[in-house]
Design an enzyme around this catalytic site. Structure first.
Site, mmCIF file in Angstrom:
data_model
loop_
_atom_site.group_PDB
_atom_site.id
_atom_site.type_symbol
_atom_site.label_atom_id
_atom_site.label_comp_id
_atom_site.label_asym_id
_atom_site.label_seq_id
_atom_site.Cartn_x
_atom_site.Cartn_y
_atom_site.Cartn_z
ATOM 1 C CB THR A 76 -0.933 -0.018 1.231
ATOM 2 O OG1 THR A 76 -1.778 -1.167 1.140
ATOM 3 C CG2 THR A 76 -1.779 1.236 1.310
ATOM 4 C CB SER A 203 3.384 -6.493 -0.413
ATOM 5 O OG SER A 203 3.080 -6.719 0.947
ATOM 6 N N GLY A 204 5.969 -8.182 0.980
ATOM 7 C CA GLY A 204 6.482 -9.431 1.529
ATOM 8 C C GLY A 204 5.426 -10.458 1.918
ATOM 9 C CG HIS A 205 1.367 -9.498 3.660
ATOM 10 N ND1 HIS A 205 0.075 -9.961 3.604
ATOM 11 C CD2 HIS A 205 1.323 -8.217 3.203
ATOM 12 C CE1 HIS A 205 -0.725 -8.988 3.159
ATOM 13 N NE2 HIS A 205 0.004 -7.934 2.901
ATOM 14 C CB THR A 241 14.919 3.237 12.075
ATOM 15 O OG1 THR A 241 15.277 4.490 12.657
ATOM 16 C CG2 THR A 241 15.993 2.202 12.365
ATOM 17 C CB CYS A 329 -20.582 -7.816 3.003
ATOM 18 S SG CYS A 329 -21.761 -7.889 1.664
HETATM 19 C C1 LIG Z 1 -2.190 -7.094 -0.962
HETATM 20 C C2 LIG Z 1 -2.099 -6.174 -2.120
HETATM 21 C C3 LIG Z 1 -1.702 -4.834 -1.968
HETATM 22 C C4 LIG Z 1 -1.443 -4.233 -0.620
HETATM 23 O O1 LIG Z 1 -0.283 -4.725 -0.041
HETATM 24 P P1 LIG Z 1 -0.095 -4.577 1.559
HETATM 25 O O2 LIG Z 1 1.292 -4.988 1.795
HETATM 26 O O3 LIG Z 1 -1.107 -5.483 2.184
HETATM 27 O O4 LIG Z 1 -0.336 -3.153 1.889
HETATM 28 C C5 LIG Z 1 -1.592 -4.052 -3.087
HETATM 29 N N1 LIG Z 1 -1.842 -4.546 -4.305
HETATM 30 C C6 LIG Z 1 -2.221 -5.826 -4.494
HETATM 31 C C7 LIG Z 1 -2.448 -6.317 -5.873
HETATM 32 C C8 LIG Z 1 -2.359 -6.679 -3.414
HETATM 33 O O5 LIG Z 1 -2.749 -7.938 -3.613
#
Ligand SMILES: *Cc1c(COP(=O)(O)O)cnc(C)c1O
Length: 402
Positions: A76, A203-205, A241, A329
């Site tokens: 994000t 994004s890592g997760h 940091t 929802c």
């Molecule tokens: C999950 C996602 C994001 C947001 O990433 P976060 O690390 O959760 O903020 C942005 N774009 C796409 C396509 C995603 O799947």
């Protein structure tokens, strides 16, 4: 509620489990090498070294220069930064931005923020499969267009855009190009030099690293100011940091993912296709959303007529299956997903949508169990639907979808 018999996680597009090897790689940076990378003594320099190694590894994996990888707190943040600060930096050229109508909210809501501040945004339509038409994209470019931002792999319907081609068109017209690669990095081969983009978010997760760490690639020469004001971290472009343990974890996770990428995507794609084929063949009045083949290896998204997505989700949860629905929802709004509307689904069909996102740990048994659960649940929910009753009595037609 956790089902004691089964627990099948099919929501990997929402987030993934952190891999044990990733946790292990991170641990020393919490309690031993915990220094601030900006500190000059040994403890700080250990952390600094880990940061440099992580950046080099990630850059090598994505085929980019290390200096062009900037660590952020999430996907994000990366999207916000790429859009807001780049538009701001190039105000003297113009205030027009092009995006698609199927972006993640991190992009679309950044666009809305810009619109409120006097910027103009063109939201490109997509076809029934969710693809942006390169000719339509080109036609939308104006002399005052600064930037285009198009999602690489869609998080809801899985459609993969022709990013290389779109970026090339942008460049022919002197327009910068950003892509949200959050769903593709570590899931598909992502070669930044080959894609030819100016900026890219990850994004890592979404690939077995922890939540709360991401990156933005910014090609050398792109003027974008810092999204956060403060210290001189990240080449003075992203103050704060550095989150050393998480950045180390993200590098390790990318390493792990890419070491088995070919086999993983092949297995996931086969399972995905098995799921899609079975559901389409065995459940009546149902459709697949997104492109049939040009789609993320782990993504399946269906719409079932005469079924509420929320009810479907709740019943599946009771059977131990965790998935996600196309109506929003859960996020406090009754509007169906903007992505499903953009591919032409009427509201009532969009409301009956279900996204299943697989991982390398999903098994064929998980998928077969899930298909049976979907069949039972859809049949059961339809027996309670007045619309379905009307349909059976010949008083209602199926909704027309292109
Ligand atoms: C999950 C996602 C994001 C947001 O990433 P976060 O690390 O959760 O903020 C942005 N774009 C796409 C396509 C995603 O799947």
């Amino acid at each position: 509620m956790v089902n004691p018999i089964k627990s099948i996680y099919l929501d990997n597009a929402a987030t993934t489990a952190v891999a044990p090897a990733v946790v292990e790689a991170m641990l020393p940076y919490f309690t031993k090498a915990y220094g601030n990378p900006s500190s000059l003594y040994e403890l700080g320099q250990q952390a600094h070294g880990a940061l440099t190694t992580a950046r080099d590894q990630i850059a090598a994996h994505l085929n980019a220069r290390s200096q062009d990888i900037y660590f952020t707190s999430c996907g994000t943040e990366s999207n916000n930064w790429a859009l807001k600060e780049t538009m701001f930096a190039y105000q003297s050229k113009g205030r027009h931005l092009i995006t698609s109508s199927i972006e993640h909210h991190a992009t679309s809501h950044s666009c809305a923020w810009l619109e409120k501040r006097g910027y103009e945004v063109t939201y490109l339509p997509v076809d029934a499969d969710g693809l942006v038409d390169p000719a339509v994209f080109e036609a939308a470019i104006r002399p005052d267009t600064v930037l285009a931002s198009i999602i690489h792999g869609n998080n809801e319907i899985g459609t993969i855009q022709p990013i290389r081609q779109l970026a090339a068109i942008a460049h022919e017209h002197g327009v910068l190009f950003h892509t949200d690669s959050v769903q593709t990095v570590a899931h598909l081969p992502v070669d930044i030099a080959d894609l030819g983009v100016d900026m890219l978010s990850a994004s890592g997760h979404k690939f077995n690293a922890p939540k709360g760490v991401g990156l933005l690639y910014i090609k050398k020469g792109v003027r974008t100011r810092s999204f956060m004001d403060g210290g001189a971290q990240e080449r003075k472009r992203r103050a704060g940091t550095e989150n050393v343990p998480y950045i180390v974890g993200m590098a390790r996770a990318l390493d792990l993912a890419l070491s088995t990428l070919t086999e993983r995507t092949q297995t996931e794609t086969e399972l995905r296709d098995h799921l899609i084929d079975r559901v389409l063949a065995e459940v009546e009045h149902c459709r697949l959303n997104g492109h049939r083949t040009q789609r993320l290896p782990g993504n399946a998204n269906f719409s079932f007529e005469f079924v509420e997505g929320e009810s479907l989700l709740l019943t599946l949860e009771q059977k131990g299956i965790m998935a996600s629905s196309g109506s929003a929802c859960a996020s406090g709004s009754l509007d169906p997903s903007h992505v499903l509307l953009a591919i032409g689904l009427p509201h009532e069909i969009a409301h009956g949508s279900l996204r299943l996102s697989l991982s390398h740990e999903t098994s064929r048994e998980d998928i077969d169990y899930t298909v049976e659960a979907i069949k039972q649940t859809v049949t059961h929910l339809r027996t309670m639907s007045p619309l379905y009753e009307d349909f059976l009595a010949g008083k209602k037609q199926l909704s027309a979808v292109k």
